[in-house]
Design a protein around this motif. Structure first.
Motif, PDB file in Angstrom:
ATOM      1  N   ARG A  29       9.251  20.822  -3.834  1.00  0.00           N
ATOM      2  CA  ARG A  29       9.923  19.610  -4.296  1.00  0.00           C
ATOM      3  C   ARG A  29       9.993  18.539  -3.206  1.00  0.00           C
ATOM      4  NH1 ARG A  29      13.519  20.369  -9.094  1.00  0.00           N
ATOM      5  NH2 ARG A  29      11.967  21.188 -10.539  1.00  0.00           N
ATOM      6  N   LEU A  30      10.137  18.961  -1.956  1.00  0.00           N
ATOM      7  CA  LEU A  30      10.234  17.976  -0.877  1.00  0.00           C
ATOM      8  C   LEU A  30       8.959  17.149  -0.807  1.00  0.00           C
ATOM      9  CD1 LEU A  30      11.832  16.708   1.403  1.00  0.00           C
ATOM     10  CD2 LEU A  30      11.058  18.559   2.904  1.00  0.00           C
ATOM     11  N   LYS A  31       7.834  17.793  -0.908  1.00  0.00           N
ATOM     12  CA  LYS A  31       6.550  17.087  -0.876  1.00  0.00           C
ATOM     13  C   LYS A  31       6.457  16.113  -2.061  1.00  0.00           C
ATOM     14  CE  LYS A  31       2.861  19.605  -1.528  1.00  0.00           C
ATOM     15  NZ  LYS A  31       1.751  20.561  -1.320  1.00  0.00           N
ATOM     16  N   LYS A  32       6.914  16.537  -3.221  1.00  0.00           N
ATOM     17  CA  LYS A  32       6.883  15.669  -4.400  1.00  0.00           C
ATOM     18  C   LYS A  32       7.823  14.476  -4.239  1.00  0.00           C
ATOM     19  CE  LYS A  32       5.343  19.105  -7.735  1.00  0.00           C
ATOM     20  NZ  LYS A  32       5.650  19.831  -8.979  1.00  0.00           N
ATOM     21  N   LYS A  33       8.964  14.697  -3.588  1.00  0.00           N
ATOM     22  CA  LYS A  33       9.889  13.590  -3.344  1.00  0.00           C
ATOM     23  C   LYS A  33       9.274  12.569  -2.391  1.00  0.00           C
ATOM     24  CE  LYS A  33      14.030  16.360  -4.148  1.00  0.00           C
ATOM     25  NZ  LYS A  33      15.250  16.937  -3.560  1.00  0.00           N
ATOM     26  N   MET A  34       8.506  13.046  -1.416  1.00  0.00           N
ATOM     27  CA  MET A  34       7.834  12.114  -0.506  1.00  0.00           C
ATOM     28  C   MET A  34       6.816  11.265  -1.251  1.00  0.00           C
ATOM     29  SD  MET A  34       7.324  14.412   2.918  1.00  0.00           S
ATOM     30  CE  MET A  34       8.679  15.304   3.646  1.00  0.00           C
ATOM     31  N   LEU A  35       6.067  11.885  -2.155  1.00  0.00           N
ATOM     32  CA  LEU A  35       5.114  11.130  -2.961  1.00  0.00           C
ATOM     33  C   LEU A  35       5.843  10.117  -3.844  1.00  0.00           C
ATOM     34  CD1 LEU A  35       2.278  10.530  -4.004  1.00  0.00           C
ATOM     35  CD2 LEU A  35       2.540  12.459  -5.589  1.00  0.00           C
ATOM     36  N   ALA A  36       6.937  10.557  -4.471  1.00  0.00           N
ATOM     37  CA  ALA A  36       7.714   9.662  -5.329  1.00  0.00           C
ATOM     38  C   ALA A  36       8.240   8.472  -4.529  1.00  0.00           C
ATOM     39  CB  ALA A  36       8.864  10.427  -5.975  1.00  0.00           C
ATOM     40  N   LEU A  37       8.679   8.716  -3.303  1.00  0.00           N
ATOM     41  CA  LEU A  37       9.166   7.627  -2.455  1.00  0.00           C
ATOM     42  C   LEU A  37       8.051   6.617  -2.219  1.00  0.00           C
ATOM     43  CD1 LEU A  37      11.345   8.058   0.713  1.00  0.00           C
ATOM     44  CD2 LEU A  37       9.641   6.277   0.529  1.00  0.00           C
ATOM     45  N   GLY A  38       6.847   7.093  -1.956  1.00  0.00           N
ATOM     46  CA  GLY A  38       5.714   6.188  -1.746  1.00  0.00           C
ATOM     47  C   GLY A  38       5.407   5.357  -2.984  1.00  0.00           C
ATOM     48  N   VAL A  39       5.492   5.978  -4.153  1.00  0.00           N
ATOM     49  CA  VAL A  39       5.258   5.253  -5.405  1.00  0.00           C
ATOM     50  C   VAL A  39       6.309   4.163  -5.581  1.00  0.00           C
ATOM     51  CG1 VAL A  39       5.273   5.461  -7.931  1.00  0.00           C
ATOM     52  CG2 VAL A  39       4.070   7.167  -6.532  1.00  0.00           C
ATOM     53  N   GLU A  40       7.575   4.507  -5.359  1.00  0.00           N
ATOM     54  CA  GLU A  40       8.656   3.529  -5.501  1.00  0.00           C
ATOM     55  C   GLU A  40       8.536   2.398  -4.472  1.00  0.00           C
ATOM     56  OE1 GLU A  40      10.532   3.334  -8.000  1.00  0.00           O
ATOM     57  OE2 GLU A  40      10.361   5.328  -8.871  1.00  0.00           O
ATOM     58  N   LEU A  41       8.062   2.723  -3.275  1.00  0.00           N
ATOM     59  CA  LEU A  41       7.846   1.690  -2.260  1.00  0.00           C
ATOM     60  C   LEU A  41       6.833   0.671  -2.758  1.00  0.00           C
ATOM     61  CD1 LEU A  41       8.510   0.730   0.653  1.00  0.00           C
ATOM     62  CD2 LEU A  41       6.578   2.134   1.416  1.00  0.00           C
ATOM     63  N   GLY A  42       5.758   1.152  -3.384  1.00  0.00           N
ATOM     64  CA  GLY A  42       4.762   0.247  -3.955  1.00  0.00           C
ATOM     65  C   GLY A  42       5.332  -0.612  -5.066  1.00  0.00           C
ATOM     66  N   GLU A  43       6.181  -0.020  -5.909  1.00  0.00           N
ATOM     67  CA  GLU A  43       6.797  -0.786  -6.989  1.00  0.00           C
ATOM     68  C   GLU A  43       7.722  -1.866  -6.445  1.00  0.00           C
ATOM     69  OE1 GLU A  43       8.547   1.929  -9.795  1.00  0.00           O
ATOM     70  OE2 GLU A  43       6.617   2.859 -10.255  1.00  0.00           O
ATOM     71  N   CYS A  44       8.423  -1.553  -5.369  1.00  0.00           N
ATOM     72  CA  CYS A  44       9.304  -2.539  -4.739  1.00  0.00           C
ATOM     73  C   CYS A  44       8.475  -3.678  -4.146  1.00  0.00           C
ATOM     74  CB  CYS A  44      10.159  -1.857  -3.662  1.00  0.00           C
ATOM     75  SG  CYS A  44      11.389  -2.924  -2.896  1.00  0.00           S
ATOM     76  N   ALA A  45       7.398  -3.338  -3.459  1.00  0.00           N
ATOM     77  CA  ALA A  45       6.517  -4.369  -2.884  1.00  0.00           C
ATOM     78  C   ALA A  45       5.954  -5.255  -3.998  1.00  0.00           C
ATOM     79  CB  ALA A  45       5.386  -3.715  -2.088  1.00  0.00           C
ATOM     80  N   ASN A  46       5.652  -4.657  -5.137  1.00  0.00           N
ATOM     81  CA  ASN A  46       5.115  -5.426  -6.258  1.00  0.00           C
ATOM     82  C   ASN A  46       6.117  -6.464  -6.750  1.00  0.00           C
ATOM     83  OD1 ASN A  46       2.830  -5.780  -8.004  1.00  0.00           O
ATOM     84  ND2 ASN A  46       4.126  -5.013  -9.660  1.00  0.00           N
ATOM     85  N   GLU A  47       7.400  -6.138  -6.718  1.00  0.00           N
ATOM     86  CA  GLU A  47       8.429  -7.102  -7.124  1.00  0.00           C
ATOM     87  C   GLU A  47       8.686  -8.147  -6.041  1.00  0.00           C
ATOM     88  OE1 GLU A  47       9.426  -7.378 -10.064  1.00  0.00           O
ATOM     89  OE2 GLU A  47       9.078  -5.413 -10.956  1.00  0.00           O
ATOM     90  N   GLN A  48       8.344  -7.851  -4.791  1.00  0.00           N
ATOM     91  CA  GLN A  48       8.583  -8.792  -3.699  1.00  0.00           C
ATOM     92  C   GLN A  48       7.558  -9.927  -3.714  1.00  0.00           C
ATOM     93  OE1 GLN A  48       7.172  -9.808  -0.622  1.00  0.00           O
ATOM     94  NE2 GLN A  48       9.032 -10.996  -0.293  1.00  0.00           N
ATOM     95  N   ARG A  49       6.294  -9.628  -3.903  1.00  0.00           N
ATOM     96  CA  ARG A  49       5.215 -10.559  -4.229  1.00  0.00           C
ATOM     97  C   ARG A  49       4.705 -11.474  -3.121  1.00  0.00           C
ATOM     98  NH1 ARG A  49       3.716 -10.340  -9.241  1.00  0.00           N
ATOM     99  NH2 ARG A  49       2.535 -12.264  -9.050  1.00  0.00           N
ATOM    100  N   SER A  50       5.416 -11.727  -2.048  1.00  0.00           N
ATOM    101  CA  SER A  50       4.979 -12.744  -1.078  1.00  0.00           C
ATOM    102  C   SER A  50       3.676 -12.381  -0.388  1.00  0.00           C
ATOM    103  CB  SER A  50       6.064 -12.996  -0.030  1.00  0.00           C
ATOM    104  OG  SER A  50       6.187 -11.885   0.835  1.00  0.00           O
TER     105      SER A  50
END
Length: 200
Positions: A29-50
């Motif tokens: 699960r820890l490895k999966k949480k790290m992957l999930a964090l990376g996915v969410e980081l990308g989604e956050c960057a997508n909303e930032q847009r600059s």
């Protein structure tokens, strides 16, 4: 309530998730949480847009009207909406996984947190692109160290502290206050509890 106090709230949510969705034999699960964090980081960057140099729309998504169910008065239907902050919401989604990873690693070494970002950003100024990249780099270092040296807890603790610190600095660069982050976390935490209660 400061951000450090959110670890316990996340621990309770993680326990509920584990009860409803038990880990499978051999599942990491820890490895999966790290992957999930990376996915969410990308989604956050997508909303930032600059950083989207190819687009004329580079404004961060910090205020979006979202329709909600209308209401009726005297036979007339009125539409309603609420203001949402997608950038903050995505940032808080990352926070859930940052906290969850820390809990799984039994992180309590808050004294390791310092001023990591000093001198790390372009010309000493907070640059949002650098801030996202540094979080991504710290996540990659933590993930690699975990996969290669699982028994070296002290190294993992240091890399986790750097990930946490770089993530908090990202929030600072994005302009979020601790109060905004805590409030948004608590709102999303409640939604996550409701999702678990309804078979999400």
């Amino acid at each position: 309530m400061g951000i450090s106090n959110l670890f316990e709230k996340q621990r309770q949510l993680d326990a509920e998730i584990t009860e409803k969705h038990p880990a499978q034999p051999g599942e990491d699960r820890l490895k999966k949480k790290m992957l999930a964090l990376g996915v969410e980081l990308g989604e956050c960057a997508n909303e930032q847009r600059s950083w989207k140099f190819w687009s004329t729309d580079q404004e961060p998504r910090t205020e979006v009207r979202e329709s909600i169910i209308g209401h009726e008065e005297n036979g007339e239907v009125f539409g309603s909406y609420e203001i949402k902050n997608p950038l903050l919401e995505e940032f808080v989604d990352i926070l859930h996984f940052v906290l969850s990873i820390g809990n799984e690693m039994n992180f309590t070494e808050y004294h390791l947190l310092g001023n990591y970002f000093q001198g790390q950003l372009t010309d000493g100024e907070p640059d949002v692109t650098d801030a996202f990249l540094i979080v991504n780099e710290q996540l990659a270092l933590l993930s690699k160290t975990y996969r290669m040296q699982r028994k070296h807890h002290s190294a993992l603790t240091v890399y986790y502290a750097l990930l946490l610190e770089s993530f908090l600095e990202l929030g600072n660069v994005l302009g979020f206050t601790e109060e905004q982050i805590v409030e948004a976390y608590e709102q999303k935490n409640q939604i996550n509890w409701e999702r678990q209660a309804h078979g999400y």
